[in-house]
Structures are given as C-alpha cells and as structure tokens.
Design an enzyme around this catalytic site. Sequence first.
Site, PDB file in Angstrom:
ATOM      1  N   LYS A 234     -69.686 -48.160 -42.299  1.00 16.72           N
ATOM      2  CA  LYS A 234     -71.065 -48.215 -41.773  1.00 16.72           C
ATOM      3  C   LYS A 234     -72.013 -48.864 -42.776  1.00 16.72           C
ATOM      4  O   LYS A 234     -72.807 -49.724 -42.413  1.00 16.72           O
ATOM      5  CB  LYS A 234     -71.583 -46.799 -41.484  1.00 16.72           C
ATOM      6  CG  LYS A 234     -70.985 -46.145 -40.266  1.00 16.72           C
ATOM      7  CD  LYS A 234     -71.737 -44.867 -39.902  1.00 16.72           C
ATOM      8  CE  LYS A 234     -71.668 -43.796 -40.960  1.00 16.72           C
ATOM      9  NZ  LYS A 234     -70.309 -43.263 -41.163  1.00 16.72           N
ATOM     10  N   ARG A 309     -76.872 -37.840 -36.626  1.00 15.10           N
ATOM     11  CA  ARG A 309     -75.509 -37.328 -36.671  1.00 15.10           C
ATOM     12  C   ARG A 309     -75.291 -36.211 -35.656  1.00 15.10           C
ATOM     13  O   ARG A 309     -74.158 -35.831 -35.395  1.00 15.10           O
ATOM     14  CB  ARG A 309     -75.215 -36.724 -38.051  1.00 15.10           C
ATOM     15  CG  ARG A 309     -75.053 -37.737 -39.164  1.00 15.10           C
ATOM     16  CD  ARG A 309     -74.992 -36.986 -40.488  1.00 15.10           C
ATOM     17  NE  ARG A 309     -75.151 -37.891 -41.603  1.00 15.10           N
ATOM     18  CZ  ARG A 309     -74.130 -38.457 -42.249  1.00 15.10           C
ATOM     19  NH1 ARG A 309     -72.894 -38.195 -41.880  1.00 15.10           N
ATOM     20  NH2 ARG A 309     -74.345 -39.279 -43.250  1.00 15.10           N
ATOM     21  N   ARG A 348     -58.808 -45.076 -51.500  1.00 20.84           N
ATOM     22  CA  ARG A 348     -59.943 -45.493 -52.340  1.00 20.84           C
ATOM     23  C   ARG A 348     -59.785 -44.993 -53.776  1.00 20.84           C
ATOM     24  O   ARG A 348     -59.534 -43.824 -54.020  1.00 20.84           O
ATOM     25  CB  ARG A 348     -61.236 -44.883 -51.805  1.00 20.84           C
ATOM     26  CG  ARG A 348     -61.842 -45.571 -50.634  1.00 20.84           C
ATOM     27  CD  ARG A 348     -63.121 -44.817 -50.333  1.00 20.84           C
ATOM     28  NE  ARG A 348     -63.738 -45.260 -49.105  1.00 20.84           N
ATOM     29  CZ  ARG A 348     -64.703 -44.554 -48.507  1.00 20.84           C
ATOM     30  NH1 ARG A 348     -65.118 -43.409 -49.018  1.00 20.84           N
ATOM     31  NH2 ARG A 348     -65.237 -45.016 -47.415  1.00 20.84           N
ATOM     32  N   ARG A 381     -62.254 -39.853 -55.925  1.00 23.70           N
ATOM     33  CA  ARG A 381     -63.274 -38.812 -55.723  1.00 23.70           C
ATOM     34  C   ARG A 381     -62.665 -37.590 -55.051  1.00 23.70           C
ATOM     35  O   ARG A 381     -61.773 -37.717 -54.220  1.00 23.70           O
ATOM     36  CB  ARG A 381     -64.419 -39.346 -54.852  1.00 23.70           C
ATOM     37  CG  ARG A 381     -65.401 -40.176 -55.618  1.00 23.70           C
ATOM     38  CD  ARG A 381     -66.374 -40.877 -54.708  1.00 23.70           C
ATOM     39  NE  ARG A 381     -66.604 -40.129 -53.447  1.00 23.70           N
ATOM     40  CZ  ARG A 381     -67.618 -40.371 -52.625  1.00 23.70           C
ATOM     41  NH1 ARG A 381     -68.471 -41.322 -52.914  1.00 23.70           N
ATOM     42  NH2 ARG A 381     -67.760 -39.693 -51.512  1.00 23.70           N
ATOM     43  N   ARG A 392     -63.830 -33.689 -42.525  1.00 19.85           N
ATOM     44  CA  ARG A 392     -64.994 -34.513 -42.160  1.00 19.85           C
ATOM     45  C   ARG A 392     -64.830 -35.114 -40.770  1.00 19.85           C
ATOM     46  O   ARG A 392     -65.795 -35.239 -40.016  1.00 19.85           O
ATOM     47  CB  ARG A 392     -65.204 -35.621 -43.206  1.00 19.85           C
ATOM     48  CG  ARG A 392     -65.832 -35.094 -44.490  1.00 19.85           C
ATOM     49  CD  ARG A 392     -65.664 -36.065 -45.640  1.00 19.85           C
ATOM     50  NE  ARG A 392     -66.499 -37.253 -45.524  1.00 19.85           N
ATOM     51  CZ  ARG A 392     -66.342 -38.331 -46.295  1.00 19.85           C
ATOM     52  NH1 ARG A 392     -65.388 -38.369 -47.207  1.00 19.85           N
ATOM     53  NH2 ARG A 392     -67.136 -39.359 -46.150  1.00 19.85           N
TER      54      ARG A 392
END
Length: 439
Positions: A234, A309, A348, A381, A392
């Site tokens: 996004k 959201r 990531r 992370r 999530r």
Amino acid sequence: MNVALIGPTCAGKTTCATLLGDAFPLRHLSTGQVLRENQAQRTALGILTRKYVERGELVPDEVINAMIEEAVRKLPPEEGILLDGFPSTLYQARFLEELFKETNRQLDAVVFMPIPEPVVFARAARRIPSRPDDRPEILHRRLQQFQRTVGPVIGHYRQAGRLAFLEASGSIDAVCAALTPVFEDLRRRQPPPALTADQQRFLDEFLREKTPDKSATPQPSLDLVVMGPPGSGKGTHSAFLATQFKLPHIATGNLFRENMDDGTVLGKIARTYIDRGELVPDDVSEAMVRERLARADTHEGYVLDGFPRTLPQAKALDEIMADLNRKLDRILYLAVPDEDVVARISGRWLCPICQTPYHLVHNPPRKPGQCDKDGSALYQRDDDTAETIRARLKVFHGQTVPVIEYYRQAGLVVEVPATGAVAEVDQALLQVVQQTPRR
Ligand SMILES: [Zn+2]
C-alpha cells in the site's frame, strides 16, 4: 488618530499593527494579546475564554469590552490608538464609539483585511510556535463565525464612509507598504480611500447572509483510498500514485508520527494513550485525518493509505468528506492471497544501520544475510514472523474486508491484483486512476 484593523485569523493584523504602530507612532492595542495574557496568568477570565477559543468560538463581547475599556482609559487622549481585532461585533463597535466619546477620541477608520480560507489554513500550518487552536476544523468554524459576527461591523463602517479595504494575502511587508499611504492620509484628517468596484462586489458577497446549502456543487478533485492486506505494498503504490497525479500521500502511520513529533494537540492526546500503553481511540485518529484532509494542499485530491480500517472509520470518512463538500472517487483494493502475504512478509530482512529493506525472493542482498551498502548483518522485525502475519491477516479479514464490501456496494472499488512486480502493479493502478473521473 485612531484606527482599527479587522481581519480573520492569520491575516497578519498583529504584525502589521506592531510595525505601523511603531512607525506612526500609535499605541497598539490587541484583543488577542490581552486575551492571551489573561489566559497565561490563568485569571478566571482567562480560563473562561480558553473554553470558547478551544471550541472555535469567539469570546463573549462583555468580557472583551471590559478588558479594552480598562486599557483605553489608561491612555491619555492625545495618544493615538491602533486597535487590532477590535471591534469584531456590532455591539463592540457601538461600545467603542461610546467609550471613545467619553475619552475624547474618534475612530477615524476601520481597515478590513480579508484573506481566502486556504491561505488561512496554509499560514496557520506554518505558524511557529503553533497554537493549540490552529487546527483547520477549529479555524474553519472560526472563519464562519468571523463572517457572521464581523459582517455587520464592516457594513456599519462602510455605511459611515470610514471603511478601508486591503486584501491581505501578500507578504507582511507588502501589506504594510500598502497601508502606509492610507495611514498618512488619516493622519492628515483625510477620509480613507474610496472602495473600488471589485472591493464593493467582495463586500456585497461577504455581507450577504449565508444559508447552509447542501446541494452545493462539489469541487472536482481526485480523492483516492488505497486498501489491501498487510504486505500488499500500500505504501509503495500510494506513493507512486501520489507522485504521478501530484497529490499528497496521506499515510495514517506518518500522520500519527507527525502529530506527535510536532506536539500538536492531537499528538499530545495520542501520546498520553501511548505512554500508558493503551490503544489510541478511534476518534483521535479520525480527528487527525479530518484535520489533514482539510489542509489546503488536498484541494486537488489526495491518496489516503491506512484509513479507514474499520466500518466506523469508513462512516467517519463519509462525514468528513460531506463536511468538505467532496466525494470519494475510487477505492483501490490491492488484492493479494493470504499465502502470498505470509511469503512476502516473512521474506523481509532489514539492515540495522542504513535501514535498507531486502527480500529473500524479490530483492535479495548480494551476499546472503549482509547489507550491500555497509556489510551489516541483516535482521528480521519481530512482527514480520509468519505467526504475527497470520494474526494481522485475521484482523484484516474481520475488520477491513467489511469496509471494502461497504465501498463495493457504493460502486467505488476497483480490485487490482497486486501479486506481480511492483512496476506492473503501478501501471495497472495508473490505468485505473486515469480512467477515474474527478468529481
Ligand atoms: Zn546497510
């Protein structure tokens, strides 16, 4: 010689009054200063006035009248006064005439200094130090109130032939330079310059009574919302669209940080929750979005990323847009299957030194586990683990997918598959937005 400067907030009245007061010289008497002194000293009057100011309302006449009267009576009649922000109601104007008669004075001219609302917003946004009441939603209400209350004052002095007019969008220097000959004439007991046809037309419009008009034609703009699951890109795609269409990219994550870094009222409110380790309530983020969308730089449109959201947030956005007399133009839904989301995010890795992001599949470092730029050992992370991502995703399906459904029913959603390369997705989005009519 006694003169009053009247204009909306951010018209530069105080700075002009200070400069011109020194030059002529005149005793500068400012409502704002008197008010702020009372507030800073936390007098009963000061505490009372703060409540009005925070609501974007003007302080009641009698309170200000009492402060002004005290200040005027202290001055010898031969000392000229330059009033700034007073009188701002017809009642105050009549009060001032009475007070001046009693103290052997005469108000020689009222200078009206209008500026357009977007200029007010832009100036308030740049004001240093910023004030807690510089928020556009407060400013907007304050400007409406200004027009309602100051209109009759302006009409009164226009009728009396004592009105000078100065559009105050220019620099302070330009405004002062334009006012200097007017003040020189007034010092020679000459009336203020005649109003031009344009100024008369502006005044006619300013003095016309406004009735709320819900059917007003919306100002055409390109108002876009980018939605998608975590890891759908996004931020990257929103930034691309913002650059392509020269619109501000409004990411709610950044908005939060900006508000807190800048120490805005909303930022301070948010900070109190964060410091206690609590969730920041919806209304605070809504207020941040409302404030951001009302700034002058969004007039052509915006790319909103990270909001709404939830359904209540979507309803709040509807209301914000209605208040701005605008309509959402397109919801761009970046569709990525859950398993791709997990693969994307868990791949990531980050450099702890220069923050360069890498991806094991899409953008691997030249040497495994090492930053290309500085050779640092890459890390992952905590919230980029497969387990966290699944949690999530669950929130996304429970809270945000209903929002997409809500917009789908309104015919606003265009779904763009976002599993391909970044540049391919960008091109697909570009096409969709190019075909979106501004309304
Ligand atoms: Zn690095």
